[in-house]
Structures are given as structure tokens and as C-alpha cells.
Design a protein around this motif. Structure first.
Motif, PDB file in Angstrom:
ATOM      1  N   PHE A  10       0.868  -1.185   0.000  1.00 44.55           N
ATOM      2  CA  PHE A  10       0.000   0.000   0.000  1.00 44.55           C
ATOM      3  C   PHE A  10       0.899   1.228   0.000  1.00 44.55           C
ATOM      4  O   PHE A  10       1.859   1.307   0.771  1.00 44.55           O
ATOM      5  CB  PHE A  10      -0.925   0.040   1.215  1.00 44.55           C
ATOM      6  N   LEU A  11       0.568   2.222  -0.864  1.00 44.52           N
ATOM      7  CA  LEU A  11       1.482   3.353  -1.026  1.00 44.52           C
ATOM      8  C   LEU A  11       0.787   4.680  -1.313  1.00 44.52           C
ATOM      9  O   LEU A  11       1.426   5.634  -1.759  1.00 44.52           O
ATOM     10  CB  LEU A  11       2.488   3.043  -2.152  1.00 44.52           C
ATOM     11  N   MET A  12      -0.515   4.798  -1.038  1.00 39.07           N
ATOM     12  CA  MET A  12      -1.243   6.019  -1.338  1.00 39.07           C
ATOM     13  C   MET A  12      -1.369   6.922  -0.113  1.00 39.07           C
ATOM     14  O   MET A  12      -1.214   6.492   1.021  1.00 39.07           O
ATOM     15  CB  MET A  12      -2.641   5.671  -1.866  1.00 39.07           C
ATOM     16  N   HIS A  13      -1.698   8.214  -0.368  1.00 35.78           N
ATOM     17  CA  HIS A  13      -2.006   9.124   0.730  1.00 35.78           C
ATOM     18  C   HIS A  13      -3.233   8.614   1.474  1.00 35.78           C
ATOM     19  O   HIS A  13      -4.257   8.281   0.863  1.00 35.78           O
ATOM     20  CB  HIS A  13      -2.313  10.519   0.196  1.00 35.78           C
ATOM     21  N   ALA A  14      -3.142   8.566   2.793  1.00 31.11           N
ATOM     22  CA  ALA A  14      -4.278   8.140   3.617  1.00 31.11           C
ATOM     23  C   ALA A  14      -4.029   8.575   5.049  1.00 31.11           C
ATOM     24  O   ALA A  14      -2.882   8.791   5.455  1.00 31.11           O
ATOM     25  CB  ALA A  14      -4.458   6.623   3.559  1.00 31.11           C
ATOM     26  N   ASP A  15      -5.112   8.718   5.808  1.00 33.47           N
ATOM     27  CA  ASP A  15      -4.945   8.913   7.247  1.00 33.47           C
ATOM     28  C   ASP A  15      -4.434   7.594   7.814  1.00 33.47           C
ATOM     29  O   ASP A  15      -5.107   6.561   7.713  1.00 33.47           O
ATOM     30  CB  ASP A  15      -6.282   9.296   7.889  1.00 33.47           C
ATOM     31  N   TYR A  16      -3.259   7.641   8.389  1.00 36.70           N
ATOM     32  CA  TYR A  16      -2.571   6.425   8.831  1.00 36.70           C
ATOM     33  C   TYR A  16      -3.443   5.603   9.777  1.00 36.70           C
ATOM     34  O   TYR A  16      -3.954   6.095  10.777  1.00 36.70           O
ATOM     35  CB  TYR A  16      -1.267   6.820   9.514  1.00 36.70           C
ATOM     36  N   ASN A  17      -3.597   4.315   9.430  1.00 35.63           N
ATOM     37  CA  ASN A  17      -4.425   3.405  10.225  1.00 35.63           C
ATOM     38  C   ASN A  17      -3.744   2.039  10.226  1.00 35.63           C
ATOM     39  O   ASN A  17      -4.026   1.191   9.379  1.00 35.63           O
ATOM     40  CB  ASN A  17      -5.837   3.324   9.633  1.00 35.63           C
ATOM     41  N   TYR A  18      -2.848   1.858  11.159  1.00 37.66           N
ATOM     42  CA  TYR A  18      -2.047   0.640  11.229  1.00 37.66           C
ATOM     43  C   TYR A  18      -2.920  -0.603  11.371  1.00 37.66           C
ATOM     44  O   TYR A  18      -2.711  -1.611  10.679  1.00 37.66           O
ATOM     45  CB  TYR A  18      -1.075   0.737  12.405  1.00 37.66           C
ATOM     46  N   GLN A  19      -3.910  -0.528  12.254  1.00 42.27           N
ATOM     47  CA  GLN A  19      -4.755  -1.701  12.513  1.00 42.27           C
ATOM     48  C   GLN A  19      -5.501  -2.124  11.254  1.00 42.27           C
ATOM     49  O   GLN A  19      -5.559  -3.319  10.922  1.00 42.27           O
ATOM     50  CB  GLN A  19      -5.751  -1.406  13.649  1.00 42.27           C
ATOM     51  N   PHE A  20      -6.052  -1.161  10.523  1.00 48.77           N
ATOM     52  CA  PHE A  20      -6.778  -1.509   9.296  1.00 48.77           C
ATOM     53  C   PHE A  20      -5.840  -2.120   8.256  1.00 48.77           C
ATOM     54  O   PHE A  20      -6.169  -3.147   7.642  1.00 48.77           O
ATOM     55  CB  PHE A  20      -7.459  -0.270   8.709  1.00 48.77           C
ATOM     56  N   LEU A  21      -4.690  -1.514   8.039  1.00 48.46           N
ATOM     57  CA  LEU A  21      -3.766  -2.013   7.022  1.00 48.46           C
ATOM     58  C   LEU A  21      -3.306  -3.430   7.332  1.00 48.46           C
ATOM     59  O   LEU A  21      -3.137  -4.251   6.421  1.00 48.46           O
ATOM     60  CB  LEU A  21      -2.567  -1.076   6.901  1.00 48.46           C
ATOM     61  N   MET A  22      -3.150  -3.737   8.609  1.00 45.70           N
ATOM     62  CA  MET A  22      -2.705  -5.083   8.968  1.00 45.70           C
ATOM     63  C   MET A  22      -3.801  -6.128   8.791  1.00 45.70           C
ATOM     64  O   MET A  22      -3.524  -7.325   8.848  1.00 45.70           O
ATOM     65  CB  MET A  22      -2.162  -5.103  10.390  1.00 45.70           C
ATOM     66  N   THR A  23      -5.042  -5.710   8.569  1.00 48.57           N
ATOM     67  CA  THR A  23      -6.092  -6.672   8.204  1.00 48.57           C
ATOM     68  C   THR A  23      -6.039  -7.003   6.714  1.00 48.57           C
ATOM     69  O   THR A  23      -6.672  -7.969   6.273  1.00 48.57           O
ATOM     70  CB  THR A  23      -7.494  -6.133   8.540  1.00 48.57           C
ATOM     71  N   LYS A  24      -5.292  -6.216   5.946  1.00 50.38           N
ATOM     72  CA  LYS A  24      -5.248  -6.394   4.494  1.00 50.38           C
ATOM     73  C   LYS A  24      -3.913  -6.953   4.002  1.00 50.38           C
ATOM     74  O   LYS A  24      -3.841  -7.446   2.870  1.00 50.38           O
ATOM     75  CB  LYS A  24      -5.497  -5.050   3.795  1.00 50.38           C
ATOM     76  N   LEU A  25      -2.874  -6.858   4.821  1.00 55.52           N
ATOM     77  CA  LEU A  25      -1.538  -7.243   4.385  1.00 55.52           C
ATOM     78  C   LEU A  25      -0.955  -8.292   5.318  1.00 55.52           C
ATOM     79  O   LEU A  25      -1.418  -8.455   6.448  1.00 55.52           O
ATOM     80  CB  LEU A  25      -0.633  -6.009   4.336  1.00 55.52           C
TER      81      LEU A  25
END
Length: 352
Positions: free
Chosen positions: A74-89
Motif C-alpha cells: 500500500f502506497l497512497m495518501h491516507a490517514d494512517y491506520n495501522y490496525q486496518f492495514l494489517m487486516t489487508k496485508l
């Protein structure tokens, strides 16, 4: 390339770039888009047409990855959300980001987003002073800031800082310290924009990447350099207090890492020569494009070379090609046939 400080899984294939505004992040995104395509990685992107500003990650719909595969990047501008990203990666995903001197970053953003238009003055320095005066209560009694989006303390915002909680906190230093500690547990590498090439070489060592992987052409480089007085720069630094704390802290940790990297300064010089060679091979000149930023004019060779076309592509059209590809591939799983071609990039750039 020396790999004495690499991560356990090398070369690294699962990563998140926590993108921050006006820190050289569009250039970095281009590097990562190219790397992902060259190495057939699955990029987490919303449904076409999504912009480069995702903001709230939970509000988007994401096509599922190909059958029996997972997202890698994931490499786009976003409000950082570690918990959400770790559900996808995957669990072994590494996170990294860039920060930048808060004064130069503010000036760059103020200029890029044309914030002087809100103030009835021609002089850039005067407009900056009016902007600061317009927000004299900011972070004193309120977290609200007029005309500040993506400009004031924007690195902190992009990294998920709670400004309302900060204003309400009785111990602001402790609040900031707690924030830095949390980031340190989640983000593996903080890179510094002022030392861009050195930062890229450090990243390449960690990820076991090559010079070709990290070669770049500057993206969204401004064609103008507005004058700002030294007295105004001091005001900007005070205005940008939260970003200044983040920058000072991670600038120190960056140099602590560099001091432990044997031969990295010499390696960075070799990379600069390599990147200059790539530039000369691909580029014949530049012209002013959108947002008063430079657009590269490619050589005859560059117009027929995938790497050159990819390096000179801007993030939004590049990402749109991938979004379209992602949605067109999901039914039959023909993932290996769907990566971008030279013709795809040529058509996107030249409109054929």
C-alpha cells in the motif's frame, strides 16, 4: 549492494509506504509503483477511479486479491491506520515513511496548494504571515486551523496524530512522547527528505533492492522558489511545532542508523552517479506542467523504454492503470498476464 542490515525476509515483498505530503512522497510512490509492477506484487487500491488521497481507509471498497494470493503493497495518501492495514496485508509487512524539515515543507505546501489565494496580497512572504496570524489560537485553545489542510503540521496529521487530544492534554510533552513511542513500534524506518539519495540507499539495504529499483526522476518538482524571510521562517517553525518535534526526533534516529552503516556514504555517492546516468539516458529536458511543476521531456530512447516511461509517469495516471487492471483481472485470475506494458505507459502519457 551491501546487505549487512537487511530484514530477515529479503528481498522484501510486503511493505506499506506511509505517505506524507510534500516530503518527496510522489517520487517515492513512483519508485514503489514501478517496483511492484516489475516484481508482480499485488497493490492494495480502491475501485477505479480512486484518487491518490484515500483519507479514511475504511470508507473505500477494495477488490479482493487474485485467487490464493494476498496484497503486498500500500502506497497512497491516507490517514494512517495501522490496525486496518494489517487486516489487508501479511503479518511480516514492513512500514516506512518520510519526514522533512517543517519550515521547507510548509513553504513547499503553501506554494503548491496556492494558499496565498485566500489572502488579498501578491507578496508570498506577506501571505504566509497573514496565514499564521489568522491562526493565532491554533494548538493553544483549539485544534482548528484555517486553510491548513495538507500544509500545517501535516506530517503529524498524515501519521495519525490526535490534535484535539493534544490541545486538551495538560502535559503536552508527554502526549507527544507517547505518540512517538507508538510510531516507533509500528513504523520500521523513518527516512529524511533532505538526504533523499542516502535515505533510498538505506531503504535498499534493508529491503535488498538494487540501484535500478530505487532510481528516480523527481515528481511534482516545483518550477518556482518563492522568497521567505528569515524572520518569517522562525514563525513557521513555531507554527509547525508538532511536525518540528517529529522531525527532530527522527532526524536523530536516522543519523544513528547511518552511523552504523559501514560504507553507506560512499554507496550513496555511487547511487547518485547511477541515477544521473539513468536521467541522462531517459530525459532530454523538462517543461512546466500542472501545478507549476516540471514535466520531463523524454529522449527517443526514453519514449521506447519501460523504465524511463515508468520513472516519468505521474502517480495518478499510473495508479489508474493498475486500478483498471485490478478490476479487470478478478474474475478469471489471469494475474500473470495483467501487468502493465510499455504500450500501457506510452498511451497513458501521450494519449494514444
Amino acid at each position: 549492494m551491501t546487505n549487512n542490515t537487511q530484514f530477515e525476509l529479503c528481498p522484501l515483498r510486503n511493505f506499506v509506504f506511509v505517505k506524507t505530503h510534500k516530503t518527496g512522497s510522489s517520487t517515492m510512490s513512483n519508485i514503489l509503483l514501478r517496483y511492484s509492477e516489475n516484481h508482480k506484487l499485488n497493490q492494495l487500491m480502491g475501485r477505479y477511479p480512486t484518487g491518490t488521497e484515500y483519507r479514511d481507509l475504511t470508507k473505500h471498497l477494495y477488490p479482493p486479491p487474485p485467487h490464493n494470493q494476498h496484497y503486498n503493497v500500500f502506497l497512497m495518501h491516507a490517514d494512517y491506520n495501522y490496525q486496518f492495514l494489517m487486516t489487508k496485508l501479511p503479518e511480516n509487512t514492513k512500514f516506512f515513511t518520510f519526514t522533512r524539515n517543517p519550515v521547507s515543507r510548509y513553504i513547499s505546501a503553501f506554494n503548491f496548494f496556492k494558499l496565498h489565494k485566500w489572502y488579498d496580497v501578491e507578496d508570498f512572504d506577506n501571505a504566509v504571515n497573514l496565514h499564521i496570524a489568522d491562526n493565532d489560537k491554533y494548538l493553544v485553545s483549539t485544534d482548528k486551523c484555517n486553510h491548513c489542510s495538507r500544509t500545517v503540521n501535516s506530517v503529524a496529521h498524515d501519521l495519525g496524530f490526535d490534535f484535539k487530544g493534544y490541545v486538551q492534554s495538560e502535559t503536552k510533552k508527554s502526549f507527544l512522547d507517547d505518540f512517538l513511542r507508538r510510531l516507533g513500534k509500528e513504523i520500521d524506518i523513518f527516512l529524511i527528505s533532505e538526504y533523499y539519495d542516502l535515505s533510498l540507499v538505506l531503504l535498499a539495504r534493508r529491503f535488498c533492492w538494487t540501484f535500478d529499483d530505487i532510481s528516480y526522476l523527481k515528481s511534482l518538482e516545483s518550477s518556482s522558489r518563492p522568497f521567505v524571510s528569515e524572520s518569517t521562517k522562525k514563525k513557521i517553525l513555531e507554527f509547525q511545532h508538532v511536525d518540528a518535534v517529529i522531525y527532530d526526533f527522527y532526524n536523530k534516529t536516522f543519523w544513528d542508523l547511518i552511523d552504523k552503516e559501514e560504507g553507506i556514504l560512499e554507496e550513496a555517492e555511487r547511487f547518485k552517479e547511477h541515477n544521473k546516468m539513468m536521467h541522462n539516458k531517459c530525459v532530454s529536458g523538462k517543461q512546466t506542467g500542472s501545478y507549476n511543476t516540471y514535466q520531463f521531456v523524454l529522449t527517443d530512447f526514453g519514449r521506447t523504454d519501460f523504465q524511463c516511461l515508468a520513472m516519468s509517469s505521474r502517480v495518478l495516471p499510473f495508479a489508474h492503470l493498475i486500478e483498471k487492471r485490478n478490476q479487470g483481472l478478478r474474475n478469471d485470475g489471469a494475474h500473470q498476464d495483467g501487468y502493465l506494458t510499455l504500450q500501457d505507459l506510452y498511451n497513458a502519457r501521450y494519449g494514444h
